[in-house]
Design an enzyme around this catalytic site. Structure first.
Site, PDB file in Angstrom:
ATOM      1  CG  ASP A 152      35.961  20.680  28.336  1.00 29.10           C
ATOM      2  OD1 ASP A 152      36.217  20.724  27.120  1.00 29.10           O
ATOM      3  OD2 ASP A 152      35.602  19.647  28.913  1.00 29.10           O
ATOM      4  CB  SER A 153      35.108  22.988  23.743  1.00 28.63           C
ATOM      5  OG  SER A 153      34.909  21.584  23.703  1.00 28.63           O
ATOM      6  N   GLY A 206      39.711  11.788  24.167  1.00 27.91           N
ATOM      7  CA  GLY A 206      39.117  10.495  23.875  1.00 27.91           C
ATOM      8  C   GLY A 206      39.788   9.295  24.487  1.00 27.91           C
ATOM      9  CG  ASP A 248      40.256  17.980  33.490  1.00 27.16           C
ATOM     10  OD1 ASP A 248      39.069  17.702  33.756  1.00 27.16           O
ATOM     11  OD2 ASP A 248      40.735  17.816  32.350  1.00 27.16           O
ATOM     12  CB  CYS A 291      45.065  15.573  58.131  1.00 26.03           C
ATOM     13  SG  CYS A 291      44.366  14.440  56.905  1.00 26.03           S
TER      14      CYS A 291
END
Length: 375
Positions: free
Chosen positions: A90-91, A217, A267, A310
């Protein structure tokens, strides 16, 4: 770079394959978030065993700590972390713009104050690309402005315009990347919750013809009906041959919504964040293990789950670990939640292959929405 294998006949859901420098990634794909190049409470070998081929790391956080020069000494983020699968970085735009009281947006870039020590820093589209080039990220994200829900039209328009300008500058930097670097650039559409701004932003981004497109956004605090409206609209504007990525969605119902409208990658920190607080994902909703009703519960979290938790441990034992603050409890809960997300995605792929995704989503959501455990 992206090949579609199967389109669902009754929705926009599809199965595809991303051909990335560190291996193929089947979509739809949920990316676990390893902010600093590692998952909290999960070792790399556990992630690999779960089938993870693509992890998200964050440029902003890596820039501040350990620093770009440190990673440069290792030759790449892969070498530094020993993660031999793919990285999307990510930036850092979302993190920077979340510092609303500590940053100043300009057309050239953004000035911000470190959340660690208060020091001042300046990001530009070019500098953010250069950092990711040093990382040798498999997917690079352009710097953008992620605006919050509820801002007015003029502010949303300004931020969308700046994002487009920064996308052009990022593309120029990408076209002049160092020889031998073969990562792929994703540019980001913005426009807040105004459809005309979304259309204008997406058309401008598509003209740049980057390998992939991200819808930015959304899932920023808006009501679900507004999320669905903009998700469907913005996805419809992007050609089907482009891989589509929606950033920051990680709850099962939001992910199934995204798949339904043709999104390939998503994500979120949510699965591991809630695990650290004792919340476990199940097909019936969130199981909150700290509640007293699980004290002597000898059953697993889910009967048909094959994760370490589990197959070996009971609900009562996990409750003991989490309530006692034992690290093992966080590790087991985190592994379960990531395993659950990967299983959910695989079930979605199976439904797409059978042209049955619409019904799969409907049945899953009817059960999941009703199924919050209240013990």
């Amino acid at each position: 770079m992206f090949n579609i294998i199967k389109n669902d006949k009754n929705s926009n859901a599809r199965i595809g394959v991303l051909e990335l420098p560190h291996g193929k990634v089947t979509t739809p794909c949920f990316m676990p978030v390893g902010t600093l190049g590692v998952m909290k409470a999960l070792k790399h070998d556990v992630l690999e065993k779960l089938g993870c081929n693509l992890m998200l790391a964050n440029t902003y956080h890596l820039y501040l700590r350990p620093g770009i020069d440190v990673i440069k000494e290792y030759g790449s983020l892969h070498n530094f972390t020993t993660w031999n699968k793919n990285f999307l970085t990510d930036s850092g735009g979302f993190q920077v713009f979340s510092l609303s009281n500590f940053r100043k947006i300009e057309t050239e870039g953004v000035d911000f104050k470190s959340h660690i020590d208060g020091s001042r820093h300046y990001f530009t589209p070019e500098s953010v690309f250069k950092m990711q080039e040093i990382f040798e990220s498999d997917i690079i994200m352009a710097l953008d402005i992620c605006s919050s829900y509820g801002i007015d039209y003029s502010e949303a328009s300004l931020y969308a315009n700046i994002t487009t300008s920064w996308a052009r500058r990022t593309l120029r930097a990408y076209e002049n990347r160092k020889e031998g670097y073969d990562g792929f650039l994703f540019l980001i559409t913005q426009g807040n919750f105004f459809k005309d701004l979304r259309k204008r932003s997406t058309e401008a981004i598509l003209e740049l013809n980057s390998p992939g497109i991200a819808i930015g956004g959304i899932s920023v605090g808006e009501p679900r009906d507004k999320y669905l409206e903009i998700l469907e609209y913005n996805s419809s504007l992007i050609p089907k041959d482009k891989p589509k990525y929606v950033m920051g969605i990680g709850t099962p119902h939001y992910i199934l919504d995204a798949i339904y409208y043709g999104i390939d990658i998503f994500d979120c920190v949510n699965p591991t964040r809630i695990a650290r607080h004792g919340s476990l994902l199940t097909d019936n909703g969130i199981l909150r293990i700290k509640r007293a009703g699980f004290n002597v519960d000898t059953s697993p979290i889910e009967q048909d789950c094959s994760c370490t938790l589990c197959t070996r441990y009971s609900r009562g034992y996990l409750r003991h670990l989490i309530k006692s603050g034992e690290t093992l409890g966080v590790m087991l809960a985190s592994e379960h939640n990531i395993h659950y997300m990967f299983r959910l995605i695989q079930k979605a792929r199976n439904a797409i292959m059978n042209d049955d995704f619409t019904q799969f989503r409907k049945l899953y959501l009817s059960k999941y929405d009703e199924g919050n455990f209240n013990e």
